[in-house]
Design a protein around this motif. Structure first.
Motif, short mmCIF file in Angstrom:
data_model
loop_
_atom_site.label_atom_id
_atom_site.label_comp_id
_atom_site.label_asym_id
_atom_site.label_seq_id
_atom_site.Cartn_x
_atom_site.Cartn_y
_atom_site.Cartn_z
N ASN A 162 0.85 -1.18 0.00
CA ASN A 162 0.00 0.00 0.00
C ASN A 162 0.89 1.24 0.00
O ASN A 162 1.36 1.68 1.05
CB ASN A 162 -0.93 0.01 1.21
CG ASN A 162 -1.89 1.19 1.22
OD1 ASN A 162 -1.86 2.03 0.32
ND2 ASN A 162 -2.75 1.25 2.22
N SER A 163 1.11 1.82 -1.18
CA SER A 163 2.06 2.92 -1.28
C SER A 163 1.52 4.23 -0.73
O SER A 163 2.23 5.25 -0.75
CB SER A 163 2.50 3.12 -2.74
OG SER A 163 1.38 3.33 -3.58
N ASP A 164 0.29 4.23 -0.23
CA ASP A 164 -0.21 5.42 0.47
C ASP A 164 0.38 5.52 1.87
O ASP A 164 0.29 6.58 2.50
CB ASP A 164 -1.74 5.38 0.57
CG ASP A 164 -2.41 5.75 -0.75
OD1 ASP A 164 -1.93 6.71 -1.39
OD2 ASP A 164 -3.39 5.10 -1.13
N LEU A 165 0.96 4.43 2.36
CA LEU A 165 1.58 4.43 3.67
C LEU A 165 3.09 4.57 3.51
O LEU A 165 3.72 3.80 2.78
CB LEU A 165 1.25 3.15 4.44
CG LEU A 165 -0.24 2.91 4.73
CD1 LEU A 165 -0.43 1.57 5.42
CD2 LEU A 165 -0.82 4.04 5.57
N VAL A 166 3.67 5.53 4.22
CA VAL A 166 5.09 5.85 4.08
C VAL A 166 5.69 6.05 5.46
O VAL A 166 5.02 6.58 6.37
CB VAL A 166 5.27 7.13 3.24
CG1 VAL A 166 6.75 7.49 3.11
CG2 VAL A 166 4.64 6.98 1.87
N VAL A 167 6.95 5.64 5.63
CA VAL A 167 7.68 5.92 6.86
C VAL A 167 8.92 6.72 6.51
O VAL A 167 9.50 6.58 5.43
CB VAL A 167 8.07 4.63 7.62
CG1 VAL A 167 6.85 3.95 8.20
CG2 VAL A 167 8.84 3.67 6.71
N SER A 168 9.33 7.58 7.43
CA SER A 168 10.49 8.44 7.19
C SER A 168 11.30 8.57 8.46
O SER A 168 10.78 8.46 9.58
CB SER A 168 10.04 9.83 6.71
OG SER A 168 9.25 10.46 7.71
N GLY A 169 12.59 8.81 8.30
CA GLY A 169 13.49 9.03 9.43
C GLY A 169 14.20 10.35 9.28
O GLY A 169 14.49 10.79 8.16
N SER A 170 14.49 11.00 10.40
CA SER A 170 15.03 12.35 10.36
C SER A 170 16.27 12.51 11.22
O SER A 170 16.53 11.72 12.14
CB SER A 170 13.96 13.35 10.81
OG SER A 170 14.47 14.65 10.98
N ARG A 171 17.00 13.57 10.93
CA ARG A 171 18.18 13.91 11.73
C ARG A 171 17.79 14.33 13.13
O ARG A 171 18.62 14.34 14.04
CB ARG A 171 18.95 15.04 11.02
CG ARG A 171 20.30 15.32 11.64
CD ARG A 171 21.07 16.36 10.83
NE ARG A 171 22.38 16.60 11.40
CZ ARG A 171 23.27 17.45 10.89
NH1 ARG A 171 22.95 18.14 9.80
NH2 ARG A 171 24.45 17.62 11.44
N ASP A 172 16.52 14.69 13.33
CA ASP A 172 16.07 15.08 14.67
C ASP A 172 15.89 13.88 15.60
O ASP A 172 15.50 14.03 16.76
CB ASP A 172 14.78 15.90 14.60
CG ASP A 172 13.60 15.12 14.00
OD1 ASP A 172 13.69 13.89 13.89
OD2 ASP A 172 12.60 15.76 13.62
N GLY A 173 16.16 12.68 15.10
CA GLY A 173 16.08 11.47 15.92
C GLY A 173 14.72 10.81 15.93
O GLY A 173 14.51 9.83 16.65
N SER A 174 13.81 11.28 15.13
CA SER A 174 12.46 10.71 15.11
C SER A 174 12.20 9.99 13.80
O SER A 174 12.84 10.24 12.78
CB SER A 174 11.41 11.82 15.28
OG SER A 174 11.37 12.65 14.12
#
Length: 512
Positions: A162-174
């Motif tokens: 389901n490409s409507d669901l996405v996860v991301s990671g950030s330099r802010d640690g989250s």
């Protein structure tokens, strides 16, 4: 090794190789049957601004898998066609103009990661401006902005189905989970409509060396890589603080389910630059700043890495590694200006070195449908395409093993004929050892010119499609014991349709 509880134990054991028509059949790997030599098929300059390429990604949709995206530190996205013939005599800029399909300025800041979604029609871009943008790849139009991170967005991954669901990671640690179906709203920081995150976990990989904050907790370290696992529920994350891979259940993000890291004899204080998984989701790689790449089996995390690969130099978090879709090979960039490939089942063999770049090789990727085609990006402002040299290894091949290669797609009667005599040829048919100068398809066609069934098999699109689907099986499959079958994470490889299905979290909690 840290994992859930000290009582955690292995749930799976090795399974016998699958059999077809009562004959044991070895999986046909992508490159295993061919000479392990790569040749450069072209080099392109990223753009006229001479901006360092930061990410490269082949489209995952089968009909567009020859197209790859390149993002850079100037905020541009370029789409190239890897099938267009590039000239070694032409300049890198001329090759780029020939291969480029389209390009556009996506951000006013560096783009650290790109992700194809929606069958290759859209692209996600993760930027240093703390946003993620959704782009129509055909019209170069931004269709949405994802905002919520307070630091550069370093990595992206979409849901397996389901490409409507996405996860991301950030330099802010989250890391955050996004649903592109959610209603967009206006934001004071952006003129465009924005998607809010559906959930966010802060301080996912805290650094023990960082100065504690006001609340006494260690300051968060950057999330360097994130993957949506194939069970469609679990997420794997890695950070700059240490070499620990954490696994999370998206249904309950209060704490990670379990984690995996190298054995104690290896340093665990080095950060991870990238994670990758094969097409079946069985194997996961973690490239670490200790100059090693660790291979994990997601169903046997309590055993730690099942293989460790060395030979490259990983001296910055821009150097990435990825496992091939069939799980048979690993490709990595390196700070020494080369790219390297390893055979997963030959860990003691020296890696193949791909030499042409003149700067740190950073982003790398495999083409999902064209056997042996890869792309490497480097700080010399170029992206280079490589392909496998299609010739047999005469020292390791024999007529009987060549015949075995065809057995998987032959009718039972014809398979029996081919395997009837291993040391002598069938009556009336002479098979010669293929010359090393022939390509694999030419060799098979010559050897089987008297067999219309085989010649047709090699030429028809349907047969070619079956060939690609058959080679995606993993080298190692795992057999459940009666006890393990009750508690086994079947959703990891074959997710059930029920919303109550188990995932990694359930299996580790069950044995505590």
């Amino acid at each position: 090794m840290q994992i859930g509880s000290s009582k955690s134990q292995s749930f799976f054991h090795s399974i016998r190789s699958r059999e077809l028509s009562s004959f044991p059949v070895r999986k046909r790997a992508w490159i295993e049957e061919l000479a392990l030599d790569f040749t450069e098929i072209g080099a392109i300059e990223n753009n006229v601004l001479e901006s360092h390429p930061l990410a490269v990604s082949f489209c995952k949709a089968s009909e567009s898998s020859h197209i790859f995206a390149v993002s850079d530190e100037a905020g541009y996205v370029n789409l190239f066609d890897s099938r267009r013939k590039l000239s070694s005599a032409a300049s890198h800029h001329e090759n780029a103009e020939k291969a480029r399909i389209r390009d556009w300025l996506a951000h006013q800041n560096a783009i650290f990661d790109v992700c194809w979604i929606k069958e290759g029609t859209h692209i996600l871009t993760a930027s240093g401006d703390q946003t993620i943008k959704v782009w129509d790849a055909q019209d170069k139009k931004c269709t949405g902005v994802l905002m919520g991170h307070t630091g550069s967005v370093k990595c992206l991954s979409s849901h397996p189905t389901n490409s409507d669901l996405v996860v991301s990671g950030s330099r802010d640690g989250s890391f955050a989970i996004w649903d592109l179906r959610c209603k967009m709203h206006s934001n004071s920081r952006c003129d465009e409509l924005c998607h809010p995150s559906t959930s966010m976990v802060k301080g996912a990989h805290p650094s023990s060396k960082a100065m504690p904050g006001r609340c006494g907790k260690a300051a968060a370290a950057s999330i360097t890589s994130i993957i949506y696992l194939k069970d469609e529920i679990s997420i794997a994350t890695a950070g700059a603080a240490d070499s620990v891979v954490k696994f999370w259940d998206t249904r309950n993000l209060k704490s990670n389910v379990t984690q995996a890291c190298p054995h104690p004899e290896y340093s665990t204080q080095k950060g991870i630059t990238s994670l990758s998984q094969d097409s079946k989701g069985v194997f996961l790689t973690a490239s670490c700043m200790d100059n090693r790449i660790y291979l994990y089996n997601v169903l046997q995390l309590d055993k730690g890495p099942i293989q460790t690969f060395s030979g490259c130099r990983i001296e910055s978090f821009y150097v990435k590694a990825t496992i091939s879709p069939d799980g048979g090979h690993i490709l990595s960039g390196s700070s020494d200006g080369n790219a390297y490939t390893w055979k997963v089942n030959q860990v003691k063999v020296e890696p193949i070195s791909l030499k042409s770049h003149h700067g740190e090789v950073t982003a790398v990727d495999w083409c999902s449908s064209e056997i042996g085609k890869i792309a490497t990006a480097a700080d010399d402002f170029t992206v280079r395409l490589w392909d496998i040299v299609h010739r047999y290894c005469s020292s390791t091949r024999s007529p009987s093993t060549v015949r075995r290669r065809v057995v998987t797609t032959m009718p039972t009667a014809e398979s029996s004929k081919l395997l009837m005599n291993e040391d002598e040829e069938p009556m009336g048919q002479q098979v010669n050892q293929p010359d090393s100068s022939y390509s694999s398809d030419e060799a098979l066609l010559q050897m089987n010119s008297s067999s219309p069934a085989i010649a047709s098999l090699l030429r028809t699109p349907e047969a070619q499609k079956r060939r690609f689907s058959s080679i995606s099986d993993t080298d190692e499959i795992f057999e459940k014991t009666p006890e393990a079958a009750i508690r086994s994470p079947s959703s990891v490889l074959n997710p059930p349709s029920s919303s109550k299905r188990k995932t990694i979290r359930d299996y580790f909690l069950a044995v505590q």
